[in-house]
Motif scaffolding. Structure first.
Motif, PDB file in Angstrom:
ATOM      1  N   VAL A 193      35.007   4.804  49.797  1.00  0.00           N
ATOM      2  CA  VAL A 193      33.978   5.433  50.627  1.00  0.00           C
ATOM      3  C   VAL A 193      32.499   4.714  50.187  1.00  0.00           C
ATOM      4  N   LEU A 194      32.119   4.124  51.247  1.00  0.00           N
ATOM      5  CA  LEU A 194      30.624   3.361  51.160  1.00  0.00           C
ATOM      6  C   LEU A 194      29.440   4.357  50.905  1.00  0.00           C
ATOM      7  N   LYS A 195      28.823   4.002  49.414  1.00  0.00           N
ATOM      8  CA  LYS A 195      27.899   4.953  49.040  1.00  0.00           C
ATOM      9  C   LYS A 195      26.488   4.347  49.567  1.00  0.00           C
ATOM     10  N   GLU A 196      26.437   2.853  49.184  1.00  0.00           N
ATOM     11  CA  GLU A 196      25.114   2.377  49.300  1.00  0.00           C
ATOM     12  C   GLU A 196      25.144   0.873  49.840  1.00  0.00           C
ATOM     13  N   ILE A 197      24.555   0.266  50.632  1.00  0.00           N
ATOM     14  CA  ILE A 197      24.655  -1.127  50.816  1.00  0.00           C
ATOM     15  C   ILE A 197      23.075  -1.588  50.867  1.00  0.00           C
ATOM     16  N   LYS A 198      23.200  -2.685  50.253  1.00  0.00           N
ATOM     17  CA  LYS A 198      21.472  -3.203  50.284  1.00  0.00           C
ATOM     18  C   LYS A 198      21.663  -4.670  50.298  1.00  0.00           C
ATOM     19  N   ALA A 199      20.608  -5.617  50.862  1.00  0.00           N
ATOM     20  CA  ALA A 199      20.424  -6.979  50.693  1.00  0.00           C
ATOM     21  C   ALA A 199      19.754  -7.272  49.237  1.00  0.00           C
ATOM     22  N   ARG A 200      20.443  -7.967  48.466  1.00  0.00           N
ATOM     23  CA  ARG A 200      19.717  -8.246  47.238  1.00  0.00           C
ATOM     24  C   ARG A 200      18.608  -9.548  47.447  1.00  0.00           C
ATOM     25  N   ASN A 201      19.060 -10.317  48.475  1.00  0.00           N
ATOM     26  CA  ASN A 201      18.298 -11.545  48.707  1.00  0.00           C
ATOM     27  C   ASN A 201      18.826 -11.914  49.889  1.00  0.00           C
ATOM     28  N   GLU A 202      18.658 -13.198  50.747  1.00  0.00           N
ATOM     29  CA  GLU A 202      19.060 -13.765  51.806  1.00  0.00           C
ATOM     30  C   GLU A 202      20.450 -14.270  51.786  1.00  0.00           C
ATOM     31  N   ARG A 203      21.102 -14.117  50.548  1.00  0.00           N
ATOM     32  CA  ARG A 203      22.694 -14.537  50.728  1.00  0.00           C
ATOM     33  C   ARG A 203      23.588 -13.568  50.066  1.00  0.00           C
ATOM     34  N   GLU A 204      22.949 -12.402  49.560  1.00  0.00           N
ATOM     35  CA  GLU A 204      23.886 -11.536  48.884  1.00  0.00           C
ATOM     36  C   GLU A 204      23.543 -10.092  49.370  1.00  0.00           C
ATOM     37  N   VAL A 225      28.696 -12.722  49.232  1.00  0.00           N
ATOM     38  CA  VAL A 225      27.965 -13.734  49.011  1.00  0.00           C
ATOM     39  C   VAL A 225      28.143 -14.560  50.413  1.00  0.00           C
ATOM     40  N   PHE A 226      26.859 -14.947  50.936  1.00  0.00           N
ATOM     41  CA  PHE A 226      26.892 -15.518  52.349  1.00  0.00           C
ATOM     42  C   PHE A 226      26.569 -17.035  52.174  1.00  0.00           C
ATOM     43  N   GLN A 227      26.965 -17.962  53.165  1.00  0.00           N
ATOM     44  CA  GLN A 227      26.540 -19.302  53.189  1.00  0.00           C
ATOM     45  C   GLN A 227      25.003 -19.175  53.589  1.00  0.00           C
ATOM     46  N   ASP A 228      24.457 -20.352  53.057  1.00  0.00           N
ATOM     47  CA  ASP A 228      22.970 -20.637  53.551  1.00  0.00           C
ATOM     48  C   ASP A 228      22.823 -20.584  54.967  1.00  0.00           C
TER      49      ASP A 228
END
Length: 156
Positions: free
Chosen positions: A114-125, A153-156
């Protein structure tokens, strides 16, 4: 909109919802013994079926709690697809964990997320917090409940 922003927007609508249920996995004595060898935890309640049948309150051997927890990665493979633009996933840790019910040798377990929370840590994560419940087939009380954090983790 970047791939990360798109993934975040899509996931925010799923907060509080079940996002995946894995396939069942049988935790047999061979798996328990392999884990005992790898971790050097040879306690008899895990590795000695005859003694466990005679002396333990469980009537059989049980899986190590950390073995049960380690299956979370397998369950995640069943439940989560790689997001567009995502290059890897990283286990970020646990906020909370409770072992509630032992997994007896021969039992089948699965993970429920169950998804509790999601947030961007920075522009890649993206940091995802899921409530993971590992269920034991035929048991009302789950093996464990954990608040598990993972980085996408996302690509630049």
């Amino acid at each position: 909109m970047t791939a990360l922003q798109n993934a975040l927007a899509n996931a925010e609508a799923q907060i509080g919802r079940e996002v995946g249920v894995s396939n069942w996995i049988t935790v047999d004595q061979a798996m328990i013994d392999s884990f005992a060898d790898a971790t050097h935890d040879q306690q008899w309640i895990h590795t000695d079926p005859e003694r466990a049948a005679a002396e333990s309150p469980f009537g059989t051997t049980i899986a190590h709690g950390f073995l049960t927890l380690s299956l979370a990665s397998r369950f995640a493979y069943d439940c989560f697809e790689t997001l567009e633009g995502q290059v890897m996933s990283v286990n970020y840790g646990l906020n909370k964990l409770r072992f509630l019910n032992p997994v007896k040798a021969g039992s089948r377990v699965r993970g429920r997320f169950v998804l509790k929370e999601i947030k961007a840590r920075n522009e890649r994560e993206l940091l995802r917090t899921n409530i993971l419940t590992i269920e034991i087939e035929g048991e009302e009380t789950p093996a464990l409940v954990a608040e598990w954090l993972g980085l996408a983790v996302f690509q630049d």
